[in-house]
Design a protein around this motif. Structure first.
Motif, mmCIF file in Angstrom:
data_model
loop_
_atom_site.group_PDB
_atom_site.id
_atom_site.type_symbol
_atom_site.label_atom_id
_atom_site.label_comp_id
_atom_site.label_asym_id
_atom_site.label_seq_id
_atom_site.Cartn_x
_atom_site.Cartn_y
_atom_site.Cartn_z
ATOM 1 N N ALA A 1 0.844 -1.194 0.000
ATOM 2 C CA ALA A 1 0.000 0.000 0.000
ATOM 3 C C ALA A 1 0.879 1.244 0.000
ATOM 4 C CB ALA A 1 -0.891 -0.001 1.239
ATOM 5 N N LYS A 2 0.373 2.283 -0.641
ATOM 6 C CA LYS A 2 1.124 3.540 -0.658
ATOM 7 C C LYS A 2 1.180 4.111 0.753
ATOM 8 C CE LYS A 2 -0.094 4.758 -5.408
ATOM 9 N NZ LYS A 2 -0.771 5.751 -6.286
ATOM 10 N N PRO A 3 2.368 4.536 1.178
ATOM 11 C CA PRO A 3 2.471 5.075 2.535
ATOM 12 C C PRO A 3 1.617 6.321 2.700
ATOM 13 C CG PRO A 3 4.457 5.545 1.275
ATOM 14 C CD PRO A 3 3.642 4.627 0.452
ATOM 15 N N THR A 4 0.918 6.366 3.822
ATOM 16 C CA THR A 4 0.103 7.544 4.103
ATOM 17 C C THR A 4 0.967 8.606 4.771
ATOM 18 O OG1 THR A 4 -0.523 6.547 6.224
ATOM 19 C CG2 THR A 4 -2.025 6.225 4.378
ATOM 20 N N ALA A 5 0.600 9.841 4.573
ATOM 21 C CA ALA A 5 1.379 10.940 5.152
ATOM 22 C C ALA A 5 1.295 10.868 6.679
ATOM 23 C CB ALA A 5 0.831 12.268 4.653
ATOM 24 N N LYS A 6 2.415 11.052 7.325
ATOM 25 C CA LYS A 6 2.460 11.000 8.787
ATOM 26 C C LYS A 6 1.942 12.318 9.354
ATOM 27 C CE LYS A 6 6.390 7.830 9.000
ATOM 28 N NZ LYS A 6 7.814 7.661 9.381
ATOM 29 N N THR A 7 1.031 12.196 10.296
ATOM 30 C CA THR A 7 0.529 13.399 10.945
ATOM 31 C C THR A 7 1.569 13.916 11.933
ATOM 32 O OG1 THR A 7 -0.549 12.019 12.624
ATOM 33 C CG2 THR A 7 -1.877 12.711 10.745
ATOM 34 N N GLU A 8 1.616 15.214 12.066
ATOM 35 C CA GLU A 8 2.604 15.809 12.967
ATOM 36 C C GLU A 8 2.294 15.407 14.400
ATOM 37 O OE1 GLU A 8 4.271 20.217 14.310
ATOM 38 O OE2 GLU A 8 2.768 20.029 12.729
ATOM 39 N N LEU A 9 3.324 15.021 15.136
ATOM 40 C CA LEU A 9 3.143 14.612 16.522
ATOM 41 C C LEU A 9 3.084 15.856 17.413
ATOM 42 C CD1 LEU A 9 5.621 11.595 16.724
ATOM 43 C CD2 LEU A 9 3.138 11.512 16.556
ATOM 44 N N LEU A 10 2.007 15.974 18.165
ATOM 45 C CA LEU A 10 1.844 17.116 19.066
ATOM 46 C C LEU A 10 2.177 16.690 20.486
ATOM 47 C CD1 LEU A 10 -1.517 18.545 17.669
ATOM 48 C CD2 LEU A 10 0.816 19.304 17.159
ATOM 49 N N ILE A 11 3.180 17.329 21.048
ATOM 50 C CA ILE A 11 3.605 17.001 22.410
ATOM 51 C C ILE A 11 2.895 17.939 23.378
ATOM 52 C CG2 ILE A 11 5.566 16.787 23.980
ATOM 53 C CD1 ILE A 11 7.323 16.341 21.505
ATOM 54 N N PRO A 12 2.060 17.408 24.276
ATOM 55 C CA PRO A 12 1.336 18.269 25.208
ATOM 56 C C PRO A 12 2.290 19.033 26.130
ATOM 57 C CG PRO A 12 1.065 15.947 25.781
ATOM 58 C CD PRO A 12 1.746 15.978 24.463
ATOM 59 N N GLU A 13 1.845 20.201 26.560
ATOM 60 C CA GLU A 13 2.698 21.075 27.377
ATOM 61 C C GLU A 13 3.133 20.408 28.672
ATOM 62 O OE1 GLU A 13 2.604 25.565 29.352
ATOM 63 O OE2 GLU A 13 1.021 24.925 27.977
ATOM 64 N N TYR A 14 2.230 19.612 29.279
ATOM 65 C CA TYR A 14 2.592 18.967 30.548
ATOM 66 C C TYR A 14 3.738 17.975 30.364
ATOM 67 C CZ TYR A 14 -0.796 15.474 28.772
ATOM 68 O OH TYR A 14 -1.493 14.569 28.003
ATOM 69 N N LEU A 15 3.833 17.384 29.179
ATOM 70 C CA LEU A 15 4.935 16.456 28.913
ATOM 71 C C LEU A 15 6.217 17.222 28.604
ATOM 72 C CD1 LEU A 15 5.661 13.485 28.707
ATOM 73 C CD2 LEU A 15 4.989 13.523 26.308
ATOM 74 N N THR A 16 6.075 18.333 27.903
ATOM 75 C CA THR A 16 7.239 19.184 27.609
ATOM 76 C C THR A 16 7.884 19.664 28.900
ATOM 77 O OG1 THR A 16 6.220 19.938 25.547
ATOM 78 C CG2 THR A 16 8.005 21.273 26.424
ATOM 79 N N GLU A 17 7.048 20.051 29.866
ATOM 80 C CA GLU A 17 7.560 20.524 31.166
ATOM 81 C C GLU A 17 8.273 19.406 31.912
ATOM 82 O OE1 GLU A 17 7.592 23.648 32.517
ATOM 83 O OE2 GLU A 17 7.005 24.184 30.475
ATOM 84 N N LEU A 18 7.698 18.199 31.864
ATOM 85 C CA LEU A 18 8.309 17.070 32.579
ATOM 86 C C LEU A 18 9.651 16.697 31.966
ATOM 87 C CD1 LEU A 18 7.969 14.995 34.845
ATOM 88 C CD2 LEU A 18 6.802 13.495 33.210
ATOM 89 N N PHE A 19 9.762 16.815 30.639
ATOM 90 C CA PHE A 19 11.018 16.489 29.969
ATOM 91 C C PHE A 19 12.177 17.337 30.507
ATOM 92 C CE2 PHE A 19 9.056 14.400 26.044
ATOM 93 C CZ PHE A 19 9.674 13.175 26.293
ATOM 94 N N LYS A 20 11.886 18.541 30.976
ATOM 95 C CA LYS A 20 12.938 19.424 31.492
ATOM 96 C C LYS A 20 13.619 18.819 32.710
ATOM 97 C CE LYS A 20 10.701 23.656 29.826
ATOM 98 N NZ LYS A 20 10.031 24.914 30.212
ATOM 99 N N GLU A 21 12.887 17.960 33.414
ATOM 100 C CA GLU A 21 13.452 17.300 34.601
ATOM 101 C C GLU A 21 14.216 16.024 34.233
ATOM 102 O OE1 GLU A 21 10.493 16.676 37.628
ATOM 103 O OE2 GLU A 21 9.334 18.422 36.942
ATOM 104 N N TYR A 22 14.011 15.563 32.993
ATOM 105 C CA TYR A 22 14.640 14.313 32.546
ATOM 106 C C TYR A 22 15.322 14.536 31.190
ATOM 107 C CZ TYR A 22 11.689 12.173 36.148
ATOM 108 O OH TYR A 22 11.083 11.840 37.334
ATOM 109 N N PRO A 23 16.459 15.238 31.182
ATOM 110 C CA PRO A 23 17.123 15.560 29.906
ATOM 111 C C PRO A 23 17.533 14.328 29.093
ATOM 112 C CG PRO A 23 18.539 16.060 31.801
ATOM 113 C CD PRO A 23 17.176 15.797 32.339
#
Length: 202
Positions: A127-149
């Protein structure tokens, strides 16, 4: 050339106790269908070949799977195949015991049809590959990532599917408590460079 691959013996012997009789039965059934079928290992799983790939089987922590390489092209008059768009291997569903398998006669008919497709030179239509939708990272996860570089570093360099599995798991949590627990687990696994489904990978 031998039809039996010692790597398949090793794979079965290392599988869980419940899985061994299932894998041995499927293996014997495939060879009973045609003595010309040969074994090999691909992607760390047993595969069976005759003029191309026929079918494969795998054992996981709590279930086994069996599927046909060209399953979507089989007639399937008895409707025993669960064919997915990605041509995934688990076409017989979750197999936890020999009782979950179709009859030997039925499986042999399907294997024979798969052999015929290979003899006729039928190719798998991708099958023809479908376009990948952009991954949206929620703000609460972005904030947590700061504690886990280190977790963020491994997440950022991971593949699209690597990231999506984690994001879907976290975002789809039904309660905030579940989400928080999943986020903490995700940080630990990501810091170690593990994929979301690392427990099920051999």
């Amino acid at each position: 050339m031998s039809q039996i691959d010692p790597r398949v013996d090793a794979y079965i012997s290392k599988s869980a106790d419940f899985a061994q009789p299932i894998l041995n039965h499927l293996r014997q059934l495939v060879h009973r269908t045609s003595p010309q079928i040969q074994e090999t290992m691909k992607w760390s799983m047993p595969f069976f070949e005759y003029k191309g790939t026929l079918c494969n089987m795998a054992a996981f922590k709590e279930h086994c799977t069996f599927g046909f390489w060209k399953g979507a092209m089989l007639a399937d008059p008895n409707k025993i195949l669960n064919i997915k768009d990605d041509n995934s291997m688990g076409q017989l569903g979750r197999i936890t015991s020999l009782a979950d398998l179709p009859t030997d006669e039925l499986l042999i008919q399907y294997i024979q049809e798969a052999i015929l497709l290979n003899e006729q030179g039928v190719k798998v239509v991708k099958a023809k590959p479908t376009a990948k939708t952009e991954l949206l990272i929620p703000e609460y996860l972005t904030e947590l990532f700061k504690e886990y570089p280190q977790a963020q570093l491994n997440f950022d360099k991971g593949s699209y599917s690597y990231k999506k599995e984690y994001l879907d798991w976290i975002v789809e949590a039904k309660t905030d408590a579940t989400r928080q627990k999943r986020m903490q687990t995700a940080m630990e696994w990501l810091a170690e460079g593990k994929s979301k489904n690392w427990k099920y990978q051999r």
